[in-house]
Structure formats: C-alpha cells, structure tokens
Design a protein around this motif. Structure first.
Motif, PDB file in Angstrom:
ATOM      1  N   GLY A  14       5.093  30.389  36.787  1.00 16.65           N
ATOM      2  CA  GLY A  14       6.025  31.440  37.178  1.00 16.65           C
ATOM      3  C   GLY A  14       7.440  30.944  36.936  1.00 16.65           C
ATOM      4  N   GLU A  15       8.424  31.789  37.206  1.00 11.44           N
ATOM      5  CA  GLU A  15       9.813  31.414  36.996  1.00 11.44           C
ATOM      6  C   GLU A  15      10.344  30.610  38.187  1.00 11.44           C
ATOM      7  N   LEU A  16      11.255  29.693  37.909  1.00  6.59           N
ATOM      8  CA  LEU A  16      11.882  28.930  38.980  1.00  6.59           C
ATOM      9  C   LEU A  16      12.772  29.842  39.822  1.00  6.59           C
ATOM     10  N   HIS A  17      12.836  29.535  41.141  1.00 10.61           N
ATOM     11  CA  HIS A  17      13.673  30.316  42.040  1.00 10.61           C
ATOM     12  C   HIS A  17      14.658  29.398  42.764  1.00 10.61           C
ATOM     13  N   LEU A  18      15.367  29.930  43.739  1.00 12.63           N
ATOM     14  CA  LEU A  18      16.396  29.173  44.442  1.00 12.63           C
ATOM     15  C   LEU A  18      15.842  27.924  45.130  1.00 12.63           C
ATOM     16  N   GLY A  19      14.603  28.006  45.613  1.00 13.71           N
ATOM     17  CA  GLY A  19      14.000  26.833  46.239  1.00 13.71           C
ATOM     18  C   GLY A  19      13.828  25.692  45.258  1.00 13.71           C
ATOM     19  N   HIS A  20      13.408  26.016  44.036  1.00 15.08           N
ATOM     20  CA  HIS A  20      13.291  24.995  42.994  1.00 15.08           C
ATOM     21  C   HIS A  20      14.665  24.434  42.641  1.00 15.08           C
ATOM     22  N   ALA A  21      15.663  25.323  42.581  1.00 17.27           N
ATOM     23  CA  ALA A  21      17.015  24.867  42.255  1.00 17.27           C
ATOM     24  C   ALA A  21      17.497  23.850  43.280  1.00 17.27           C
ATOM     25  N   TYR A  22      17.274  24.137  44.562  1.00 17.23           N
ATOM     26  CA  TYR A  22      17.701  23.208  45.607  1.00 17.23           C
ATOM     27  C   TYR A  22      17.003  21.862  45.447  1.00 17.23           C
ATOM     28  N   SER A  23      15.698  21.869  45.210  1.00 18.46           N
ATOM     29  CA  SER A  23      14.949  20.623  45.084  1.00 18.46           C
ATOM     30  C   SER A  23      15.403  19.820  43.872  1.00 18.46           C
TER      31      SER A  23
END
Length: 290
Positions: A14-23
């Motif tokens: 799936g596409e990356l979201h804000l949670g992935h960005a933070y990590s």
C-alpha cells in the motif's frame, strides 16, 4: 569501533502514510545524532499483496521527504532460503511443530472451552492464543498428515523454548527523546505458540525480521509502539538462534481523526496524496510533530 546501524523497513502492500513518514524521519534523525548509518529494507514476504508499483512508491515518497538510505536495498523476497535455513535449525532442535488446526477449528475449540466456563487466554493484541493441541501428536502421525497434504503452519513451542534458556529474557528500550535506555522484561509466553512459517511460505514476520536485523548488522530498531509486545518473541528467537540483540525504540503512533492507528487504506493521510495536494516535506514534519 563500528558505527550504529538503523533501518526503516516498510512493506510494499500500500502507499506510505503519515505514520510511516514519522518513523522514517525519526530513524534518520536518530541515526544522524548517533553518527550512524540508515538502511532501507523492503519487507515483501507477502508476495500476494506486495507489488513493484507500491515499492516504487516507497522510494518516491522517501526521496521526497529527504530520507537518505544506503544501497543496495535488501528485499526479503530475495532471501527465502535464509529464512528456511533458520526454520530447519529450529525443527532440528524440536522447538517448532506442525500445527494442523484451521482458524475455524481453533475458534470452535476455544468457543466450546469458554462455553464450559473456561477463561481462554488472549495475546497482547487481544487475539485468543492457539490451543496447541498438535504438540501432543506423535512423529508418525505428523508425518502421515503432512504426506496426506493437510495444510499446516510451523508454530514455535514457546513453553519448551523458554524452558531451555539459562536465564530471563529482556531488551534495552531507548527513549527517542532522551536516548536513555531502560531494561524491559520479555514475556514471550503471553503470545502462545506463534506461527514462524507456513507450508507454502517458509517464514513469517517474526522469523524474517530477526534474521534480517542480524544479517544487516542492525544495532538500533526504531519502530512503532504497536510492535512493542512482539519484541518478546523476537528476543526469544534471537536467543534460540544465537543472533545478536539490537537496542529497541518503540515510538508513538500517528493516529487518524477517529483516534485509531493509521491504515494504508486511508487515502487522506497518504504521502502521495498529500504531495499531490501541495503539501511540502517541511509541512509533513510539522504534521507529525517533528
């Protein structure tokens, strides 16, 4: 003295979201502060759901955020033989067993037990633990069922594995804000007999992640709080397989408007959608609190 090694390890399902960005941003920030390296790993053992298109999207999103990673990128789908070798080690040690109960059979067994007044244990995610009736099957019966083509999964005999350890299990938990560590006692038994591989796929998240972290020399695992309790299983596998134990940092989760953990199905928090809407990388950092 070798440099610390951090890693960001998304799945291309799936596409990356804000949670992935933070990590990803937190991994980069902590790696730079420690004078360490940052690796990117593509966790694509689920070959049915993971696609090259989503993988390419990961590279685009991370590059847009300003994340710099070392190459080559490790892709789990290229290392199934490594995971199978570790599984064979555990089979030879008789620490795993073929589990033949289907989900429906397990649910029925648990429902019958609860109807009879028994309180069935739940794992840290709230899921009923596996009944483990297959542990009592003899070797001949196991081989017969496998030869007959019955579906099964390889499950860790957690109780037996713990009984063979010389001391208690623990891990070092770091604070992302202060960098200070505390010791956390690991409780793998709370998870019951977890799946380590299936007949058609000779690995699982638990098995592949400890193999990859060891193989890549990862010293610091920075990931979401939702994986905090699973670290107990990872520490047990590291002990059983003679693998080094990294330090861990389980960061806060970025929640959606409904207060729940973000999902890749939520398009309004997807990085590609936010980029298309004109958001900048600096705004993303502000949105996730960095």
């Amino acid at each position: 003295m070798s440099r610390p090694v951090f890693r960001f390890a998304p799945s291309p399902n799936g596409e990356l979201h804000l949670g992935h960005a933070y990590s990803a941003l937190l991994n980069q920030r902590m790696a730079r502060a420690a004078g360490g390296r940052l690796l990117l790993r593509i966790e694509d053992i689920d070959t049915a759901r993971c696609t090259p298109q989503f993988e390419e999207g990961i590279y685009r999103d991370l590059d847009w955020l300003g994340i710099a990673w070392e190459t080559p990128v490790r892709r789990q789908s290229e290392h199934f033989d490594d995971y199978a070798g570790l599984l064979r080690t555990l089979i030879a040690q008789e620490l795993v067993y073929p589990a033949f109960m289907s989900r429906g059979e397990a649910r029925a067994h648990i429902a019958e037990a609860e109807a009879g007044g028994r309180s069935w244990p739940r794992d840290p995610d709230g899921v009923p633990v596996y009944p483990g009736l297959d542990r009592r099957l003899g070797e001949r019966e196991r081989k017969r069922r496998i030869a007959d083509g019955q579906p099964f999964a390889w499950r860790l005999d957690t109780g037996l594995a713990l009984a063979g350890l010389s001391g208690p299990l623990a891990w070092d938990e770091l604070s992302g804000e202060t960098g200070l560590a505390r010791t956390v006692e690991a409780d793998p038994e709370a998870w019951g007999d977890v799946i380590l591989a299936r007949r058609e796929i000779a690995t699982s998240y638990h098995l592949s992640v400890v193999a990859d972290d060891a193989g890549q020399g990862v010293t610091h695992v920075v990931r979401g709080r939702d994986l905090y309790s699973a670290t107990a299983i990872h520490r047990l596998l590291q002990e059983l397989l003679g693998l080094p134990a990294p330090a861990y940092c389980h960061h806060r989760l970025i929640l959606g408007p409904d207060g729940r953990k973000l999902s890749k199905s939520l398009g309004d928090t997807g990085l590609a959608a936010l980029r298309a809407a004109g958001r900048t990388p600096q705004e993303i950092e502000e949105m996730v609190g960095l």
